[in-house]
Design an enzyme around this catalytic site. Structure first.
Site, short mmCIF file in Angstrom:
data_model
loop_
_atom_site.label_atom_id
_atom_site.label_comp_id
_atom_site.label_asym_id
_atom_site.label_seq_id
_atom_site.Cartn_x
_atom_site.Cartn_y
_atom_site.Cartn_z
N ASP A 10 47.78 35.10 35.38
CA ASP A 10 47.29 34.72 36.70
C ASP A 10 47.96 33.41 37.12
O ASP A 10 48.09 32.49 36.31
CB ASP A 10 45.77 34.57 36.68
CG ASP A 10 45.17 34.58 38.07
OD1 ASP A 10 44.45 35.53 38.41
OD2 ASP A 10 45.44 33.61 38.83
N HIS A 50 49.58 52.30 42.87
CA HIS A 50 48.72 51.51 43.74
C HIS A 50 47.36 52.17 43.90
O HIS A 50 47.25 53.27 44.44
CB HIS A 50 49.36 51.30 45.11
CG HIS A 50 48.51 50.47 46.03
ND1 HIS A 50 48.61 49.10 46.09
CD2 HIS A 50 47.52 50.82 46.88
CE1 HIS A 50 47.71 48.64 46.96
NE2 HIS A 50 47.04 49.68 47.45
N HIS A 71 44.82 45.55 45.19
CA HIS A 71 45.48 46.42 44.22
C HIS A 71 44.65 46.22 42.95
O HIS A 71 44.56 45.09 42.45
CB HIS A 71 46.94 46.00 44.03
CG HIS A 71 47.74 46.84 43.06
ND1 HIS A 71 48.97 47.38 43.38
CD2 HIS A 71 47.49 47.18 41.78
CE1 HIS A 71 49.43 48.05 42.33
NE2 HIS A 71 48.56 47.94 41.34
N HIS A 78 42.83 45.40 39.77
CA HIS A 78 43.26 44.54 38.67
C HIS A 78 42.07 44.14 37.83
O HIS A 78 40.96 43.99 38.32
CB HIS A 78 43.99 43.29 39.19
CG HIS A 78 43.24 42.52 40.24
ND1 HIS A 78 43.20 42.91 41.55
CD2 HIS A 78 42.50 41.39 40.15
CE1 HIS A 78 42.47 42.05 42.24
NE2 HIS A 78 42.03 41.12 41.42
N HIS A 94 40.84 41.22 35.28
CA HIS A 94 41.06 39.88 34.73
C HIS A 94 40.66 39.91 33.25
O HIS A 94 39.57 40.38 32.91
CB HIS A 94 40.17 38.84 35.42
CG HIS A 94 40.40 38.67 36.89
ND1 HIS A 94 41.07 37.59 37.40
CD2 HIS A 94 40.04 39.42 37.95
CE1 HIS A 94 41.10 37.67 38.73
NE2 HIS A 94 40.47 38.78 39.09
P1 5GP Z 1 40.68 38.66 42.81
O1 5GP Z 1 40.07 37.45 43.42
O2 5GP Z 1 41.22 39.62 43.87
O3 5GP Z 1 39.83 39.34 41.79
O4 5GP Z 1 41.91 38.13 41.96
C1 5GP Z 1 43.20 37.98 42.43
C2 5GP Z 1 43.91 37.09 41.46
O5 5GP Z 1 45.30 37.21 41.67
C3 5GP Z 1 43.55 35.62 41.61
O6 5GP Z 1 42.98 35.13 40.39
C4 5GP Z 1 44.88 34.96 41.96
O7 5GP Z 1 45.04 33.70 41.33
C5 5GP Z 1 45.90 35.96 41.46
N1 5GP Z 1 47.15 35.98 42.20
C6 5GP Z 1 47.28 36.05 43.56
N2 5GP Z 1 48.58 36.06 43.90
C7 5GP Z 1 49.28 36.00 42.73
C8 5GP Z 1 50.68 35.98 42.44
O8 5GP Z 1 51.54 36.01 43.33
N3 5GP Z 1 51.04 35.89 41.12
C9 5GP Z 1 50.10 35.85 40.13
N4 5GP Z 1 50.56 35.76 38.88
N5 5GP Z 1 48.77 35.88 40.37
C10 5GP Z 1 48.38 35.94 41.65
ZN ZN Z 2 49.81 47.62 45.27
#
Ligand code: 5GP
Ligand code: ZN
Length: 114
Positions: A29, A45, A96, A98, A100
């Site tokens: 991340d 996707h 998309h 994901h 963590h």
């Molecule tokens: P969400 O909040 O959607 O569960 O998590 C999205 C995660 O993607 C966030 O923790 C954010 O830091 C990470 N993220 C967003 N853009 C990028 C990117 O361009 N590269 C990487 N490595 N992580 C990203």
């Molecule tokens: Zn995607």
């Protein structure tokens, strides 16, 4: 498609790879909240948990089979937590699917901070 994680899979946006195979890609991340903060994404996707169905759930199963290895590769050697945010109330920011993987330190006990 204008999806940053599809661009990461394609190599159009750089990322710190932790693991890759035909089904999934795992990378660090960009804004880590723990020493190990890895995101695992399907190469196909899928927008969110809401889009998981009988046709694509095999992809999710493969990801879960691999998560223990990916967690170790990411530096979580003493346990880890897996989180998938879905929709506005959970704060999903990238549409998309994901997962963590958080670890590498003792994590806060509470899943929700009120
Ligand atoms: P969400 O909040 O959607 O569960 O998590 C999205 C995660 O993607 C966030 O923790 C954010 O830091 C990470 N993220 C967003 N853009 C990028 C990117 O361009 N590269 C990487 N490595 N992580 C990203
Ligand atoms: Zn995607």
């Amino acid at each position: 498609m204008d999806c940053i994680f599809c661009k990461i899979i394609a190599g159009d946006i750089p990322s710190a790879k932790v693991y890759e195979d035909d089904t999934m890609y795992a990378f660090r991340d960009i804004n880590p909240e723990a020493p190990c903060h890895v995101l695992v994404i399907p190469k196909k996707h899928i927008a969110s948990m809401d889009e998981i169905n009988a046709e694509n759930s095999g992809i999710v199963a493969k990801i879960y089979e691999k998560i223990p290895e990916i967690a170790r590769l990411g530096g979580a050697e003493n346990g880890y937590r897996v989180i998938a945010n879905c929709g506005p109330d959970a704060g999903q920011t990238v549409f998309h699917l994901h997962f963590h993987i958080l670890g590498g330190k003792t994590l806060p006990v509470h899943l929700c901070n009120e």
